[in-house]
Design a protein around this motif. Structure first.
Motif, mmCIF file in Angstrom:
data_model
loop_
_atom_site.group_PDB
_atom_site.id
_atom_site.type_symbol
_atom_site.label_atom_id
_atom_site.label_comp_id
_atom_site.label_asym_id
_atom_site.label_seq_id
_atom_site.Cartn_x
_atom_site.Cartn_y
_atom_site.Cartn_z
ATOM 1 N N VAL A 146 46.996 40.977 43.144
ATOM 2 C CA VAL A 146 45.619 40.480 43.166
ATOM 3 C C VAL A 146 45.486 39.327 42.178
ATOM 4 O O VAL A 146 44.869 38.305 42.470
ATOM 5 C CB VAL A 146 44.637 41.622 42.842
ATOM 6 C CG1 VAL A 146 43.235 41.089 42.603
ATOM 7 C CG2 VAL A 146 44.643 42.661 43.954
ATOM 8 N N GLU A 147 46.095 39.482 41.016
ATOM 9 C CA GLU A 147 46.031 38.429 40.003
ATOM 10 C C GLU A 147 46.622 37.120 40.524
ATOM 11 O O GLU A 147 46.081 36.046 40.269
ATOM 12 C CB GLU A 147 46.770 38.880 38.749
ATOM 13 C CG GLU A 147 46.652 37.892 37.596
ATOM 14 C CD GLU A 147 47.248 38.453 36.313
ATOM 15 O OE1 GLU A 147 46.765 39.498 35.865
ATOM 16 O OE2 GLU A 147 48.190 37.843 35.807
ATOM 17 N N GLU A 148 47.712 37.197 41.275
ATOM 18 C CA GLU A 148 48.312 35.985 41.838
ATOM 19 C C GLU A 148 47.389 35.332 42.856
ATOM 20 O O GLU A 148 47.315 34.101 42.943
ATOM 21 C CB GLU A 148 49.663 36.318 42.481
ATOM 22 C CG GLU A 148 50.721 36.674 41.462
ATOM 23 C CD GLU A 148 52.009 37.200 42.083
ATOM 24 O OE1 GLU A 148 53.061 37.005 41.455
ATOM 25 O OE2 GLU A 148 51.959 37.825 43.181
ATOM 26 N N ILE A 149 46.679 36.125 43.633
ATOM 27 C CA ILE A 149 45.719 35.572 44.596
ATOM 28 C C ILE A 149 44.613 34.843 43.843
ATOM 29 O O ILE A 149 44.235 33.728 44.205
ATOM 30 C CB ILE A 149 45.126 36.688 45.481
ATOM 31 C CG1 ILE A 149 46.227 37.354 46.307
ATOM 32 C CG2 ILE A 149 44.039 36.124 46.394
ATOM 33 C CD1 ILE A 149 45.777 38.628 47.016
ATOM 34 N N ILE A 150 44.099 35.482 42.791
ATOM 35 C CA ILE A 150 43.032 34.862 41.999
ATOM 36 C C ILE A 150 43.523 33.555 41.386
ATOM 37 O O ILE A 150 42.833 32.533 41.461
ATOM 38 C CB ILE A 150 42.539 35.838 40.903
ATOM 39 C CG1 ILE A 150 41.847 37.039 41.541
ATOM 40 C CG2 ILE A 150 41.594 35.122 39.929
ATOM 41 C CD1 ILE A 150 41.552 38.187 40.570
ATOM 42 N N LEU A 196 38.281 39.197 42.641
ATOM 43 C CA LEU A 196 38.145 39.222 44.099
ATOM 44 C C LEU A 196 37.237 40.372 44.485
ATOM 45 O O LEU A 196 37.231 41.416 43.853
ATOM 46 C CB LEU A 196 39.508 39.421 44.767
ATOM 47 C CG LEU A 196 40.515 38.291 44.639
ATOM 48 C CD1 LEU A 196 41.793 38.676 45.389
ATOM 49 C CD2 LEU A 196 39.969 36.983 45.181
ATOM 50 N N ARG A 197 36.498 40.189 45.559
ATOM 51 C CA ARG A 197 35.677 41.253 46.101
ATOM 52 C C ARG A 197 36.041 41.418 47.575
ATOM 53 O O ARG A 197 36.121 40.459 48.318
ATOM 54 C CB ARG A 197 34.191 40.914 45.967
ATOM 55 C CG ARG A 197 33.290 42.011 46.528
ATOM 56 C CD ARG A 197 31.838 41.763 46.262
ATOM 57 N NE ARG A 197 31.418 40.501 46.867
ATOM 58 C CZ ARG A 197 30.301 39.872 46.546
ATOM 59 N NH1 ARG A 197 29.497 40.356 45.645
ATOM 60 N NH2 ARG A 197 29.990 38.740 47.138
ATOM 61 N N ARG A 198 36.320 42.661 47.937
ATOM 62 C CA ARG A 198 36.568 42.995 49.354
ATOM 63 C C ARG A 198 35.561 44.082 49.693
ATOM 64 O O ARG A 198 35.650 45.194 49.176
ATOM 65 C CB ARG A 198 37.985 43.483 49.587
ATOM 66 C CG ARG A 198 38.288 43.757 51.057
ATOM 67 C CD ARG A 198 39.740 44.101 51.278
ATOM 68 N NE ARG A 198 40.248 45.045 50.313
ATOM 69 C CZ ARG A 198 40.228 46.378 50.485
ATOM 70 N NH1 ARG A 198 39.787 46.894 51.577
ATOM 71 N NH2 ARG A 198 40.702 47.166 49.546
ATOM 72 N N LEU A 256 38.320 43.664 42.998
ATOM 73 C CA LEU A 256 39.771 43.740 42.830
ATOM 74 C C LEU A 256 40.188 42.828 41.692
ATOM 75 O O LEU A 256 39.716 41.700 41.583
ATOM 76 C CB LEU A 256 40.477 43.297 44.115
ATOM 77 C CG LEU A 256 40.026 43.961 45.409
ATOM 78 C CD1 LEU A 256 40.711 43.307 46.600
ATOM 79 C CD2 LEU A 256 40.324 45.446 45.378
ATOM 80 N N ARG A 257 41.088 43.316 40.869
ATOM 81 C CA ARG A 257 41.627 42.516 39.770
ATOM 82 C C ARG A 257 42.935 43.129 39.310
ATOM 83 O O ARG A 257 43.265 44.252 39.648
ATOM 84 C CB ARG A 257 40.639 42.432 38.613
ATOM 85 C CG ARG A 257 40.408 43.774 37.931
ATOM 86 C CD ARG A 257 39.443 43.699 36.768
ATOM 87 N NE ARG A 257 38.085 43.889 37.237
ATOM 88 C CZ ARG A 257 37.026 43.269 36.754
ATOM 89 N NH1 ARG A 257 37.163 42.409 35.795
ATOM 90 N NH2 ARG A 257 35.829 43.486 37.224
ATOM 91 N N GLY A 258 43.681 42.366 38.536
ATOM 92 C CA GLY A 258 44.854 42.905 37.883
ATOM 93 C C GLY A 258 46.138 42.834 38.676
ATOM 94 O O GLY A 258 46.293 42.040 39.596
ATOM 95 N N GLN A 259 47.071 43.677 38.265
ATOM 96 C CA GLN A 259 48.430 43.624 38.774
ATOM 97 C C GLN A 259 48.668 44.496 40.008
ATOM 98 O O GLN A 259 49.818 44.693 40.396
ATOM 99 C CB GLN A 259 49.400 44.036 37.667
ATOM 100 C CG GLN A 259 49.472 43.042 36.527
ATOM 101 C CD GLN A 259 50.020 41.699 36.978
ATOM 102 O OE1 GLN A 259 50.978 41.629 37.743
ATOM 103 N NE2 GLN A 259 49.410 40.617 36.522
ATOM 104 N N ASP A 287 42.163 40.004 56.598
ATOM 105 C CA ASP A 287 41.060 40.305 55.686
ATOM 106 C C ASP A 287 40.466 39.016 55.113
ATOM 107 O O ASP A 287 41.151 38.006 54.961
ATOM 108 C CB ASP A 287 41.534 41.174 54.515
ATOM 109 C CG ASP A 287 41.589 42.656 54.851
ATOM 110 O OD1 ASP A 287 41.201 43.031 55.981
ATOM 111 O OD2 ASP A 287 42.027 43.436 53.988
ATOM 112 N N VAL A 288 39.182 39.095 54.815
ATOM 113 C CA VAL A 288 38.508 38.025 54.085
ATOM 114 C C VAL A 288 38.076 38.619 52.750
ATOM 115 O O VAL A 288 37.359 39.620 52.720
ATOM 116 C CB VAL A 288 37.279 37.499 54.855
ATOM 117 C CG1 VAL A 288 36.544 36.447 54.030
ATOM 118 C CG2 VAL A 288 37.686 36.954 56.217
#
Length: 79
Positions: free
Chosen positions: A26-30, A46-48, A53-56, A68-69
């Motif tokens: 998730v961190e890499e996406i952010i 991130l919000r799904r 969502l956050r972190g490793q 997914d969006v």
């Protein structure tokens, strides 16, 4: 296996498509989305749906699926 998702910038409404591998976090996406929009990654999560969502967590652990969006939103706890 590649998973394609859309990341939507909740502040501007624009979106970017990403291709992810199961081990991506998730961190890499952010970080990638923040870099694309030239904003500080530490200030966003991130919000799904209703989940933040956050972190490793990997995309598998975060249950992010093909198509997914997710939204890049300012961190509600500050950042």
């Amino acid at each position: 296996m590649t998973t394609r998702i859309s990341v939507k910038n909740a502040e501007t409404g624009s979106s970017v498509e990403m291709e992810l591998e199961a081990e991506n976090t998730v961190e890499e996406i952010i970080e990638s989305a923040a870099s694309y929009w030239e904003v500080s990654p530490g200030a966003y999560v991130l919000r799904r749906g209703k989940a933040v969502l956050r972190g490793q967590s990997t995309i598998v652990e975060a249950k992010i699926h093909e198509g997914d969006v997710v939204e890049l939103i300012p961190d509600p706890e500050g950042g």
